[in-house]
Scaffold this active site. Structure first.
Site, PDB file in Angstrom:
ATOM      1  N   ASP A 188       1.087  -1.149  -0.268  1.00 38.15           N
ATOM      2  CA  ASP A 188       0.522   0.055   0.299  1.00 38.15           C
ATOM      3  C   ASP A 188       0.971   0.952   0.450  1.00 38.15           C
ATOM      4  O   ASP A 188       0.359   2.102  -0.527  1.00 38.15           O
ATOM      5  CB  ASP A 188      -0.385   0.338   1.258  1.00 38.15           C
ATOM      6  CG  ASP A 188      -2.544  -1.064   0.787  1.00 38.15           C
ATOM      7  OD1 ASP A 188      -2.265  -1.579  -0.262  1.00 38.15           O
ATOM      8  OD2 ASP A 188      -2.738  -0.749   2.277  1.00 38.15           O
ATOM      9  N   ASP A 191       0.779   4.708  -2.502  1.00 31.90           N
ATOM     10  CA  ASP A 191       0.040   5.751  -2.313  1.00 31.90           C
ATOM     11  C   ASP A 191       1.495   6.680  -2.600  1.00 31.90           C
ATOM     12  O   ASP A 191       1.077   7.831  -2.716  1.00 31.90           O
ATOM     13  CB  ASP A 191       0.801   6.368  -0.850  1.00 31.90           C
ATOM     14  CG  ASP A 191      -1.568   4.852  -0.306  1.00 31.90           C
ATOM     15  OD1 ASP A 191      -1.618   5.261  -0.836  1.00 31.90           O
ATOM     16  OD2 ASP A 191      -1.180   4.269   1.689  1.00 31.90           O
ATOM     17  N   LEU A 236     -36.253  -7.696 -15.903  1.00 31.15           N
ATOM     18  CA  LEU A 236     -35.649  -9.353 -15.766  1.00 31.15           C
ATOM     19  C   LEU A 236     -37.579  -9.592 -15.184  1.00 31.15           C
ATOM     20  O   LEU A 236     -38.141  -9.639 -14.446  1.00 31.15           O
ATOM     21  CB  LEU A 236     -34.589 -10.357 -14.873  1.00 31.15           C
ATOM     22  CG  LEU A 236     -33.394  -9.648 -15.573  1.00 31.15           C
ATOM     23  CD1 LEU A 236     -32.377 -10.681 -14.444  1.00 31.15           C
ATOM     24  CD2 LEU A 236     -33.346 -10.195 -16.889  1.00 31.15           C
ATOM     25  N   LYS A 294     -27.830 -13.437  -9.052  1.00 28.61           N
ATOM     26  CA  LYS A 294     -28.361 -12.064  -9.519  1.00 28.61           C
ATOM     27  C   LYS A 294     -28.015 -10.980  -8.505  1.00 28.61           C
ATOM     28  O   LYS A 294     -28.626 -11.647  -7.385  1.00 28.61           O
ATOM     29  CB  LYS A 294     -29.479 -12.467  -9.646  1.00 28.61           C
ATOM     30  CG  LYS A 294     -30.745 -10.832 -10.101  1.00 28.61           C
ATOM     31  CD  LYS A 294     -32.041 -11.338 -10.359  1.00 28.61           C
ATOM     32  CE  LYS A 294     -32.924 -10.063 -10.693  1.00 28.61           C
ATOM     33  NZ  LYS A 294     -32.543  -9.249  -9.578  1.00 28.61           N
ATOM     34  N   LYS A 343     -29.072 -17.155 -18.905  1.00 32.78           N
ATOM     35  CA  LYS A 343     -29.767 -16.261 -20.763  1.00 32.78           C
ATOM     36  C   LYS A 343     -29.251 -16.334 -21.302  1.00 32.78           C
ATOM     37  O   LYS A 343     -27.924 -17.614 -21.401  1.00 32.78           O
ATOM     38  CB  LYS A 343     -27.947 -15.085 -20.178  1.00 32.78           C
ATOM     39  CG  LYS A 343     -28.828 -13.824 -19.292  1.00 32.78           C
ATOM     40  CD  LYS A 343     -27.755 -12.868 -19.243  1.00 32.78           C
ATOM     41  CE  LYS A 343     -27.950 -11.467 -18.409  1.00 32.78           C
ATOM     42  NZ  LYS A 343     -26.837 -10.957 -18.311  1.00 32.78           N
ATOM     43  N   LYS A 393     -35.453 -15.993  -8.666  1.00 32.32           N
ATOM     44  CA  LYS A 393     -35.278 -16.207  -7.441  1.00 32.32           C
ATOM     45  C   LYS A 393     -34.750 -16.952  -6.203  1.00 32.32           C
ATOM     46  O   LYS A 393     -35.852 -18.170  -6.336  1.00 32.32           O
ATOM     47  CB  LYS A 393     -35.936 -15.049  -6.886  1.00 32.32           C
ATOM     48  CG  LYS A 393     -36.440 -13.916  -7.798  1.00 32.32           C
ATOM     49  CD  LYS A 393     -35.312 -12.473  -7.980  1.00 32.32           C
ATOM     50  CE  LYS A 393     -36.173 -11.623  -7.713  1.00 32.32           C
ATOM     51  NZ  LYS A 393     -36.164 -10.741  -7.279  1.00 32.32           N
ATOM     52  N   CYS A 413     -64.040   7.818   4.156  1.00 32.12           N
ATOM     53  CA  CYS A 413     -65.101   8.611   3.660  1.00 32.12           C
ATOM     54  C   CYS A 413     -66.584   7.756   4.270  1.00 32.12           C
ATOM     55  O   CYS A 413     -67.200   9.122   4.425  1.00 32.12           O
ATOM     56  CB  CYS A 413     -65.174   9.651   2.291  1.00 32.12           C
ATOM     57  SG  CYS A 413     -65.733   7.760   1.743  1.00 32.12           S
ATOM     58  N   CYS A 424     -63.988  10.740  -1.646  1.00 31.33           N
ATOM     59  CA  CYS A 424     -63.540  10.182  -0.376  1.00 31.33           C
ATOM     60  C   CYS A 424     -61.798  10.857  -0.691  1.00 31.33           C
ATOM     61  O   CYS A 424     -61.104  10.494  -1.448  1.00 31.33           O
ATOM     62  CB  CYS A 424     -63.233   9.101  -0.862  1.00 31.33           C
ATOM     63  SG  CYS A 424     -61.839   8.033   0.689  1.00 31.33           S
TER      64      CYS A 424
HETATM   65  S1  IVH Z   1     -29.240  -9.117 -17.013  1.00 28.66           S
HETATM   66  C1  IVH Z   1     -32.327  -7.511 -20.804  1.00 28.66           C
HETATM   67  N1  IVH Z   1     -27.691  -9.319 -15.224  1.00 28.66           N
HETATM   68  O1  IVH Z   1     -31.891  -7.351 -11.866  1.00 28.66           O
HETATM   69  C2  IVH Z   1     -31.781  -7.902 -18.531  1.00 28.66           C
HETATM   70  N2  IVH Z   1     -29.673  -8.118 -14.426  1.00 28.66           N
HETATM   71  O2  IVH Z   1     -34.970  -7.374 -13.192  1.00 28.66           O
HETATM   72  C3  IVH Z   1     -30.625  -6.764 -18.502  1.00 28.66           C
HETATM   73  N3  IVH Z   1     -29.579  -8.047 -11.790  1.00 28.66           N
HETATM   74  O3  IVH Z   1     -32.347  -4.251 -12.957  1.00 28.66           O
HETATM   75  C4  IVH Z   1     -30.395  -7.311 -16.974  1.00 28.66           C
HETATM   76  N4  IVH Z   1     -28.257  -9.049 -11.641  1.00 28.66           N
HETATM   77  O4  IVH Z   1     -29.928  -4.314 -12.343  1.00 28.66           O
HETATM   78  C5  IVH Z   1     -28.797  -8.845 -15.957  1.00 28.66           C
HETATM   79  N5  IVH Z   1     -26.311 -10.653 -13.517  1.00 28.66           N
HETATM   80  C6  IVH Z   1     -27.914  -9.853 -14.085  1.00 28.66           C
HETATM   81  C7  IVH Z   1     -27.784  -9.429 -12.617  1.00 28.66           C
HETATM   82  C8  IVH Z   1     -28.636  -8.639 -13.420  1.00 28.66           C
HETATM   83  C9  IVH Z   1     -28.763  -8.282 -10.978  1.00 28.66           C
HETATM   84  C10 IVH Z   1     -30.713  -6.680 -12.209  1.00 28.66           C
HETATM   85  C11 IVH Z   1     -31.094  -6.116 -13.186  1.00 28.66           C
HETATM   86  C12 IVH Z   1     -32.284  -5.327 -13.441  1.00 28.66           C
HETATM   87  C13 IVH Z   1     -32.373  -6.286 -12.462  1.00 28.66           C
HETATM   88  C14 IVH Z   1     -33.671  -6.927 -14.269  1.00 28.66           C
END
Ligand code: IVH
Length: 675
Positions: free
Chosen positions: A36, A40, A86, A118, A294, A318, A415, A436
């Site tokens: 470090d 610096d 997504l 995600k 994807k 999720k 109301c 209302c």
């Molecule tokens: S791809 C067209 N990859 O999830 C698709 N999104 O609901 C574009 N996110 O707002 C998103 N991890 O911020 C992608 N590995 C990942 C991700 C990711 C988190 C979030 C992203 C977006 C939301 C989509």
């Protein structure tokens, strides 16, 4: 003399490259190669040179990461390509459906997927021009975000310049800003030591830090960035074949890419990846709320396309929502924008899914009965991501003898108007309409919300006061407010009152789509409002359009058309619109897409589905021909499909077309129709 300056300039340039390389090794690779103190020393040397020769300072110098002055507000930035969202799945069957649709849409048996964590942070877009980091923005509404460039510059793992000799003219990198778990714990310790409020979770801490108007504060918070894709680009080196190659390219440009990214094939491997990441979740350095799949081939991604704001080629799987046990202290009844009475559980505060929860929705009376909820019960509460927490079940064994039955009121609690339950509806509705106060407040809040008229600072506390004191009754009244009336409200200093007035003034300049959405017409959400605006082009045309004309707009069926007609049949609504226009609310109008298109394109409004192999045309060619005449090609058959084009070995879409009585064409039939 010039020679001396040139030498110093070169030395400064070398130091910058060296320091940025160390930043990369330290913050991205987690593998520093110098102590470090040495780092610096180099930074101080560069600072000294720039102090002596300010003309040598460059925008991408590591010394310029911090030190910018605080802003008054974030300017808006238009994304060159929209930032979409997504589709989510929680159950394995939803994943199966996704994979099946992808396979069917592409007519293949098995698909290669790029798989990623995600990230549970904040989506941002970084724009590089000629290799230099120029602007960075939040996602905003997907089309327009906030310019948080100065804050993003303080994140050391974001390159200020791309480490290549011939940088691309344009590159938009998309990814997530987050705070590592360890940095979050540190930050909260510091907050406590300073007597300041702790953050609930790393996501809130990251969001709070990156949306600071003072970049000096952001610089004290250690933030991380992970890339997950690209937006617009002009880059001859950009891989065009696979998403995983794009990610490898971004890593080569020194962008942080999660180690957990991988490539898998077929449904079973998707599931295995999900399970593997779920096991690792606790030990990962950052919070995630699932995984993202994807389709890896970019050509296949294009073929699958998008529905509304989400791609058909990707899915967020999720993790299950977290559940905890707490006590139900009482049930309040809230009145929504459309008069719906929603029972809301008041809970003994409990920490779940990264936040303290005090309220949970109980949806409606049927739900309360079905779940047999009594006031005083011990209940299981679930919270997933940003979704409103809900009561999953009652633990009946723990019911106390004094637990009370709850009955929905017969009158609106606000109301006093009669509450009725319409046929086919699960909810009770207040019949007070805009008389209302609760409905009025919600209508005004919706009108002012970010995706509607976007009046910054007009939150619920302010709207409550405005409506309660009768200084605002309709959205149009907002535009008649003066400083005097506003400054009289509680906790409203002259400065904040002026800010609100400025925000109201600014909102006068809007778009037709936002305005339509802001009206709060039943069943007209943001996407429908955009479609209506694009297809009709003017408000008067929307008001005058009959049901048939409205149903030519994509995704508008009889129910939506009826809601629109009902809304404009109400004299009060038309009066408010007139007043809004008279107060100066305006937008640009145009001819409307369908008026232009209808005359020219014979297949306008017709939806086609392709299945099986056609004798001469490939799928792309058939699609192009249909689209050229204004038709739409969809991946799945529904009642709205007009024609199913069938080739050899058709899939289940053929059976579905037959069962729904949809016209079926072979290639010859299609060609005849096209002619
Ligand atoms: S791809 C067209 N990859 O999830 C698709 N999104 O609901 C574009 N996110 O707002 C998103 N991890 O911020 C992608 N590995 C990942 C991700 C990711 C988190 C979030 C992203 C977006 C939301 C989509």
């Amino acid at each position: 003399m010039n020679e001396k300056i040139d030498k110093i300039k070169q030395h400064a340039q070398d130091l910058r490259a060296e320091i940025e390389l160390h930043n990369y090794r330290y913050y991205v690779l987690d593998n520093p190669t110098i102590p470090d103190a040495e780092y610096d020393k180099q930074l101080r040397e560069l600072q000294r040179i720039e102090q002596d020769y300010p003309q040598l300072i460059t925008a991408d110098s590591p010394t310029q990461r911090v030190g910018a002055a605080p802003l008054k507000a974030f300017p808006q930035i238009l994304h060159r390509k929209p930032m979409l969202s997504l589709n989510n799945a929680f159950e394995d069957v939803e994943l199966e459906t996704f994979n099946r649709r992808v396979c069917e849409g592409l007519s293949v048996d098995s698909i290669e997927y790029a798989v990623e964590p995600k990230f549970d942070g904040l989506a941002v877009s970084l724009c590089y021009e000629d290799g230099i980091f120029k602007t960075g923005a939040t996602r905003g509404d997907g089309y327009m975000g906030e310019d948080i460039t100065l804050n993003l510059r303080t994140i050391k793992s974001i390159p200020l310049s791309l480490p290549v000799d011939n940088p691309p003219p344009l590159l938009e990198v998309r990814g997530e800003v987050l705070m590592l778990k360890a940095d979050f714990l540190n930050l909260n310790q510091r907050q406590v030591a300073k007597g300041e409020k702790e953050f609930a979770n790393p996501r809130n801490a990251a969001a709070g830090s990156v949306r600071q108007l003072d970049p000096g504060i952001t610089a004290t918070r250690r933030l991380a960035f992970f890339a997950y894709g690209v937006g617009e680009y002009q880059d001859s080196h950009m891989p065009l074949d696979k998403h995983s190659h794009v990610m490898a390219y971004l890593a080569l440009l020194h962008f942080p890419v999660a180690k957990e990214c991988d490539v898998v094939k077929g449904l079973q491997e998707l599931l295995a990846y999900y399970q593997a990441i779920e096991v690792q979740r606790e030990c990962l350095p950052y919070d995630i709320d699932g995984v993202v799949y994807k389709v890896n081939s970019l050509t296949q991604q294009k073929q699958l396309g998008f529905v509304s704001r989400a791609p058909r080629f990707a899915l967020a799987h999720k993790f299950p929502a977290q559940e905890v046990v707490t006590q139900l202290l009482g049930i309040d009844v809230q009145v929504g924008r459309t008069g719906a009475l929603t029972p809301v559980a008041r809970l003994k505060p409990v920490f779940v899914g990264g936040a303290t929860v005090t309220n949970a929705t109980l949806h409606n009376a049927d739900e309360i009965e079905r779940k047999d909820v009594h006031i005083g019960d011990t209940v299981i509460v679930r919270r997933a991501g940003d979704v409103i927490p809900e009561i999953v079940a009652v633990i009946l064994e723990k019911r106390r003898p004094d637990a009370q039955i709850f009955l929905m009121p017969e009158h609106c609690p606000v109301c006093g108007a009669k509450a009725v339950r319409l046929a086919n509806e699960a909810v009770l509705r207040c019949t007070g309409g805009l008389f209302c106060p609760a409905q009025r407040k919600q209508a005004i809040l919706h009108f002012a919300s970010r995706r509607a008229m976007d009046i910054e600072g007009l939150g619920d506390k302010l709207v409550n006061q405005m409506v309660d004191q009768a200084i605002v009754r309709t959205p149009a009244d907002l535009y008649k407010l003066g400083l005097g009336a506003l400054a009289n409200l509680e906790r409203m200093a002259e400065k904040s009152a002026n800010n609100i007035l400025r925000a109201i003034e600014k909102s006068k300049h809007t778009t037709l789509a936002r305005f339509i959405y802001a009206l709060g017409i039943r069943n007209v959400g943001e996407t429908t409002a955009k479609d209506l605006a694009a297809h009709l082009g003017s408000l008067d045309r929307l008001i005058e359009a009959g049901s048939e004309r409205l149903q030519q707009v994509p995704d508008v069926g009889p129910v939506v058309a009826q809601s629109i007609a009902d809304f404009f049949a109400e004299a009060h609504n038309c009066e408010v619109i007139e007043q809004l226009r008279a107060c100066g609310v305006h937008w640009v109008e145009h001819e409307g897409i369908s008026t232009l298109v209808v005359g020219m394109k014979p297949l306008h409004g017709k939806t086609f589905v392709l299945t099986g192999t056609l004798p001469t045309l490939n799928r792309e060619e058939a699609k192009e021909k249909i689209e050229a005449l204004g038709g739409k090609v969809s991946g799945s058959v529904s009642k709205k499909t007009d024609y199913v084009v069938v080739g050899a070995d058709p899939g289940s879409k053929y059976d579905k077309a037959l069962s729904l009585g949809i016209s079926v064409l072979d290639e010859t039939g299609l060609m005849e129709l096209l002619q």
